[in-house]
Scaffold this active site. Structure first.
Site: not given
Ligand SMILES: [Zn+2]
Length: 624
Positions: A277, A279-280, A275, A575-577, A308, A304-305, A327, A385, A143, A393
């Protein structure tokens, strides 16, 4: 606090998070030649950097690194060694690698850096085979966003620089290797029969944060004419079902934004510790397994991805202070795609309302209206970070939603989006360039004073919520708000009036909205939570978004029986969210505080570096 740390010397004038000076000498092509070593948890080998001098008299190039061991730097043309110095380590930005260029170099040259990553490499997570679903082979994934590429590859780790890349990756025969690039097949290793060499090429110039690698016991299913889904065998069929609509999303995105230029669009479902949802990563979007809801209700992350592929990957923020360009636009396009597939404009507005709520929570409750609530924050001396939040977003989305209405609606604004992509594709830009283009595209509207009411300074640099709330069609939100208010007002005598049908009448998206509305209210009593549980049976719900909001409701109501369930949720996925707010909630309640700390310490080894670090320092207020 990050804001107190001083700006280290010698950072780039155009990117506060990079040591590189692309204005003097720029990387134009990256060629990787690396070995995946699961025994030592390292990547080792060489990166060949094609460099172009931008000014006369430049005799060195500055690269970003973090905890890599540089063994040798050579001039690829003749194999001669080049001198280099590795600067002091900075905990936010790593170390500057200063390489003297070959004295014979004219405008361009190729330097080869022989290096090895550290087992603590912040871009890479190495999983033992016991930590995977199948437990057959170890697993590696990267990542790189925002500034972790430098820990995997010495490079100019700034999104201001874009280049094509190729890679030859040797790895044990038993594992598959994929990258954010087109697959060119594999060859036997010339000296080691236990290995294969996998070849990749990304011809479209990309920013360093989009370089990605995965290696593990994974397989694929076809889900469309240009798409496969990859994951461990245990999840691959479920993933193929969940992401069945991928091609429809791509077609819908192309209709809005223009041709998809990357060739393949594959999805990779990662192990639970991933971490984010999604990553594009180009050609190969990475997604969390928490999207596997069994009913495609969380597939909007894929929209979403996909978005991107234009906003972010083709037109890119020049540094992470302008992250909203990536974003905000991507959320805006994501919601257009999702609306076109299901529910139309009412659904697009409904998800916008949800976004406004999460912005409110992020701005007011988490960031306390502080400096990171600016759409364009100041990242001098700050690891992106640490500044990451919902703001780029959803404040970005709100600005675009507001402007869309102002200029005359989607029919007028959508052609602007497409023109924006055409104008800047391949470039890295800052907000001023976006605004200048907006003004030139809508020149007639500028002249007629349409934009006079826009408080640009407040939108870009104001702290707190945006100066204007866009108009939303709230037809789908009304039933959620009504049910929410019935519960808020209910006393013990009213509990029997609620029925399971209250919930079954709502779509999955409306259930999510209902719960997030409840979270904005004063905490319920434990008895009220118990009453809700007995009528709606929420403890049994598997959908990760609903589970997340419901657990937060329970913790806030101080229902002791929810503590083990909350700890289980933050341990089984990373997942950090989801993980960070739950840890914060557990920290804020005295009864669960120590248990949360103990749980983190006990499981830290299994967690992703970034997640573990942020939970420990920001959410549980530990020293490290
Ligand atoms: Zn995004």
């Amino acid at each position: 606090m990050a804001a107190e740390s001083e700006k280290p010397q010698g950072l780039s004038p155009t990117d506060p998070c990079s040591y590189s000076r692309p204005d003097e000498c720029v990387v134009t092509q990256i060629d990787l030649d690396l070995d995946v070593d699961f025994k030592t948890s390292t990547l080792k080998g060489q990166v060949h950097l094609t460099l172009k001098k931008k000014k006369e008299g430049i005799d060195h190039v500055l690269l970003d690194t973090r905890e890599v061991t540089v063994k040798k730097v050579t001039d690829q043309a003749n194999g001669q060694e080049l001198s280099f110095t590795l600067g002091e380590h900075d905990s936010n930005f790593g170390s500057k690698l200063d390489v003297r260029l070959p004295s014979t170099a004219e405008r361009s040259c190729v330097v080869s850096v022989e290096y090895e990553t550290s087992p603590q490499c912040s871009a890479l997570q190495w999983l033992r085979k016991e930590q995977t679903a199948g437990k057959r082979q170890p697993y590696l994934f990267s990542q790189c966003q925002a500034i972790h590429c430098r820990s995997m590859i010495p490079c100019q780790d700034t999104p201001a620089v874009k280049c094509a890349y190729s890679a030859k990756i040797s790895a044990p025969r038993e594992v598959t290797v994929l990258m954010s690039a087109l697959r060119l097949g594999s060859d036997p290793h010339p000296t080691d029969s236990s290995k294969l060499i996998h070849k990749f090429e990304q011809k479209v110039p990309i920013a360093s944060y989009l370089i990605a690698i995965v290696s593990g016991d994974i397989e694929s299913r076809d889900i469309g004419p240009r798409s496969k889904v990859w994951s461990e065998k245990e999840m691959v069929d479920m993933a193929a079902f969940e992401f069945e609509e991928t091609e429809h999303m791509l077609i819908s995105a192309e209709a809005l934004m223009g041709p998809y230029v990357w060739g393949q669009y594959d999805l990779l479902v990662l192990p639970p510790s991933f971490p984010y949802g999604g990553m594009e990563n180009p050609c190969l979007t990475f997604v969390t397994p928490t999207l596997l809801a069994g009913d495609k209700s969380l597939a909007n992350v894929v929209a979403h991805e996909i978005a991107h592929s234009w906003t972010g990957n083709l037109v890119t923020n020049s540094n992470f202070e302008h992250f909203w360009l990536n974003e905000g636009h991507t959320v805006f396009v994501e919601r257009k795609i999702a609306g076109r597939l299901h529910g139309g404009e009412p659904m697009r507005h409904f998800t916008g309302i949800g976004g406004w709520k999460s912005l409110q929570y992020g701005v007011v409750d988490v960031l306390k209206n502080g400096p990171y609530t600016k759409l364009i924050p100041d990242l001098c001396g700050v690891d992106p970070d640490d500044a990451f939040s919902v703001v780029p977003y959803e404040k970005g989305f709100a600005l675009l939603m507001y402007l869309e209405k102002l200029v005359g609606g989607p029919e007028v604004f959508e052609p602007f989006l497409r023109a924006y992509i055409e104008r800047f594709q391949g470039d890295s830009i800052v907000t001023d360039q976006w605004k200048e283009f907006l003004f030139s595209y809508f020149k007639d509207k500028v002249d007629s004073g349409v934009f006079d009411e826009v408080e640009w300074d407040k939108w870009f640099f104001g702290q707190g919520m945006p100066p204007v709330k866009p108009d939303y069609d709230n037809s789908l939100a009304v039933p959620c708000a009504d049910l929410c208010q019935r519960w808020v007002k209910a006393t013990e005598d009213d509990y029997s009036l609620f029925k399971a049908e209250d919930m079954t009448a709502l779509s999955t998206a409306q259930k999510r909205e209902f719960l997030s509305l409840l979270l904005l209210e004063e905490p319920f009593s434990a008895e009220k939570i118990q009453a809700m549980e007995s009528v709606y049976n929420l403890n049994a719900v598997k959908n990760s978004e609903i589970r997340f909001s419901w657990l937060r409701m329970c913790i806030r109501a101080q229902c002791e029986d929810c503590i083990p369930r909350a700890l289980e949720f933050v341990t089984e996925q990373g997942r950090m969210k989801f993980v960070r707010p739950i840890y914060r909630d557990l920290y804020n309640w005295e009864k669960s505080r120590q248990r949360a700390i103990d749980n983190l310490q006990a499981n830290r080894e299994q967690m992703h570096n970034t997640t573990a670090k942020l939970v420990a320092t920001k959410d549980l207020h530990l020293k490290n």
